[in-house]
Scaffold this active site. Structure first.
Site, PDB file in Angstrom:
ATOM      1  N   THR A  73       0.854  -1.164   0.000  1.00  0.00           N
ATOM      2  CA  THR A  73       0.000   0.000   0.000  1.00  0.00           C
ATOM      3  C   THR A  73       0.893   1.217   0.000  1.00  0.00           C
ATOM      4  OG1 THR A  73      -1.589  -1.291   1.258  1.00  0.00           O
ATOM      5  CG2 THR A  73      -1.839   1.090   1.399  1.00  0.00           C
ATOM      6  N   ASN A  98      -2.612  -4.309  -2.765  1.00  0.00           N
ATOM      7  CA  ASN A  98      -2.442  -5.371  -1.771  1.00  0.00           C
ATOM      8  C   ASN A  98      -0.977  -5.796  -1.721  1.00  0.00           C
ATOM      9  OD1 ASN A  98      -3.348  -6.954   0.366  1.00  0.00           O
ATOM     10  ND2 ASN A  98      -3.694  -8.725  -0.945  1.00  0.00           N
TER      11      ASN A  98
END
EC number: 2.3.2.2
Length: 583
Positions: free
Chosen positions: A395, A415
């Site tokens: 992230t 992710n």
């Protein structure tokens, strides 16, 4: 550490610093999950008077700061930064993933949260990530096209601009720097050069990805190579010309659907066409007289953060030395209880009814606090004892503040680093593997070890539970701190510790960001730590019954403090190339 007095003199002289400390060796350690803080004289804030963007990637930060310089507001700058990072920071910046944005809009006199989290395709089933034996199959949820959620970034950034932008910039104007960078390329350096070789094998599984991220001999691009993304430039141009329809309708989604389907995924054109970003009311709470504004469900970030802060508020944290065993013990015990509630109750609010009002109440925190023994760790089995009543990885984060008093805290993700690794041929769009954030089965854990139950099972149109926690701290309705972080399950604990360091220990924001961090998420029952804590402190934590494990894993709390002396930016030294760009 640079004193506030020195910072004030530099502002008066019109000097703006653009600094990010993180040499290659430190960056390599951070990729392995280790981090050793720099010496104290290397820790200082970056000073600006009129506006600031702090991001994990310097080119995008400078693009956002230039928008501020040309009269844009914080949302304009955030949109430009977000699209630029889709080009310059492909391991997490994206248009093929999703995220969350918290906005303090002085112009609209409101605080809002924009949810542009990915959604599960309509063909998703609760047992989609189980193997033939009925057990979770991590290859399905992490490495296959089944893990790809419907991307929300384009919808989220364009919605933010439409509702909260200054009106001085068109979407096309804010996208142009990103288009130019994708078309002409840029020299690979910093974090991209550090991480791409490590993840190249994952990308090279897919021919369209290998073509973009490889040298002619098939090996990974490396530091000094030029990364050119012609197809991505064309996709960004379609968005510039048509708005979000350029991404969700027409040729681009047709190519996305074909690539995903050919790889074994289940996304359809209707899934893309029906995607909607959502404007939500943030979760709000207070801590030591400050207002905390953070992200609501389907992120767990704001709820867990507020519950933890509420528990800590009843302890005299300021009387304990920062980084001491008594202080860290209370942080651990508060985290443990809040993360346990996360696992049991939270999910997509369109599908479940979580007891949020109870979880973030002061009364509930008092009950949780009463169960904390200052001398002994609470067993994980007891962390859910204060049951509330029922009621009706990778992230990236950036922070923006402008001269008008507007602020943006934005966290978005694919992710894993580089997502599932699949670039949809002809689009340049690197796709997420975000559906691993669902719980494959009750009691199962995701890639970050987070355990979940029925509230977060996969389902059609459902948004997987997240840990992203973009947060703005206010005093008298004015921003004083804008923060957030990447790091999967470690995001919330990172944001927590930055806030505690600033509000309880009055630390300069750069020192607050730099200080070594730890993490506990209920299960597994262990305390993850960074290097930098004193040996006797670790020994004391172990004596209290904590199982201490190194390393912590990656975090990067790119933050801005708003002070009487100006804007103080803190690019996290854990990320090579992170930058605070101001004016």
């Amino acid at each position: 550490m640079i004193s506030f007095a020195a910072e004030r003199r530099w502002i008066a002289a019109g000097i703006v610093l653009v600094v990010a400390w993180c040499g290659p060796c430190a960056a390599q350690e951070q990729r392995r999950g280790f981090y050793t803080p720099p010496s104290a004289d290397a820790i200082h804030a970056v000073v600006a008077e009129h506006g600031m963007v702090v991001a994990q990637e310097k080119i995008a930060a400078r693009i956002g700061a230039d928008v501020l310089r040309r009269g844009g507001n914080a949302v304009d700058a955030a949109v430009a930064t977000g699209f630029a990072m889709a080009v310059t920071y492909p391991r997490a910046g994206n248009i093929g993933g999703g995220g969350f944005m918290v906005i303090h809009s002085r112009e609209h006199a409101e605080d809002v949260a924009i949810d542009y989290r990915e959604t599960a395709p309509a063909a998703t089933t609760p047992g989609m990530f189980l193997g033939a034996d009925g057990k979770p199959d991590i290859a399905k949820s992490r490495d296959s096209a089944l893990s790809i959620g419907v991307p929300g970034t384009v919808a989220g950034l364009t919605l933010a601009l439409e509702k909260y932008g200054s009106g001085k910039f068109t979407l096309a104007a804010l996208l142009q720097p990103a288009i130019d960078l994708a078309r002409d390329g840029f020299v690979l350096t910093d974090d991209g050069a550090d991480t791409l070789p490590d993840w190249h094998r994952r990308l090279a599984r897919w021919p369209a990805s290998a073509k973009i991220f490889s040298r002619p001999d098939g090996t990974s691009l490396r530091e000094g190579d030029r990364l050119v993304q012609t197809d991505l430039a064309a996709t960004l141009s379609a968005i510039a010309e048509q708005g979000p329809r350029g991404f969700y309708e027409g040729p681009v989604p047709e190519k996305l659907v074909k690539a995903i389907g050919d790889a074994g995924g289940i996304m359809t054109s209707d899934d893309l066409k029906s995607y909607q970003a959502v404007i939500r009311a943030p979760v709000r709470g207070s801590y030591r007289g400050y207002d905390i504004v953070s992200m609501p469900q389907p992120s767990s970030g704001g709820v867990v953060l507020l519950e933890t802060l509420n528990i800590l508020e009843g302890f005299p944290m300021h009387e304990m030395k920062q980084g001491s065993a008594p202080s860290l013990h209370l942080l651990i015990e508060a985290m443990k209880r809040a993360y346990a509630d996360r696992a049991r109750y939270l999910g997509d609010p369109a599908f479940i009814s979580a007891p949020v009002a109870t979880l973030i109440s002061k009364d509930y925190a008092a009950k949780q606090r009463a169960g904390i023994d200052p001398d002994h760790a609470t067993p994980w089995t007891d962390a859910l004892s204060a049951t509330p009543p029922h009621e009706g990885s990778n992230t990236t984060h950036f922070s923006v503040v402008d001269s008008m008093g507007n602020a943006v805290s934005n966290t978005y993700t694919l992710n894993f680093s580089y997502g599932v690794g699949l670039v949809a041929d002809g689009t340049g769009v690197l796709l997420n593997n975000e559906l691993d954030d669902f719980t494959a089965a009750p009691g199962a854990s995701n890639a970050f070890g987070l355990v979940g139950f029925e509230a977060n099972l996969p389902g059609p149109g459902k948004r997987p539970l997240s840990s992203m926690a973009p947060t703005i701290v206010l005093k008298d309705n004015k921003p004083v701190l804008v923060t957030g972080s990447p790091g999967g399950s470690r995001i919330i604990s990172t944001v927590l510790q930055v806030i505690v360091n600033v509000l309880d220990y009055s630390m300069n924001v750069a020192a607050a960001v730099d200080a070594p961090r730890l993490h506990h998420q209920w299960l597994p029952d262990e305390v993850r730590i960074e290097r930098g804590f004193a040996d006797d402190t670790i020994a004391e934590l172990k004596a209290k019954g904590h199982h201490v494990v190194e390393p912590l894993g990656q975090t990067s709390a790119n933050s801005i403090a708003v002070t009487d002396y100006g804007l103080l930016g803190a690019p996290d030294p854990r990320s090579r190339g992170a930058e605070a760009a101001g004016q």
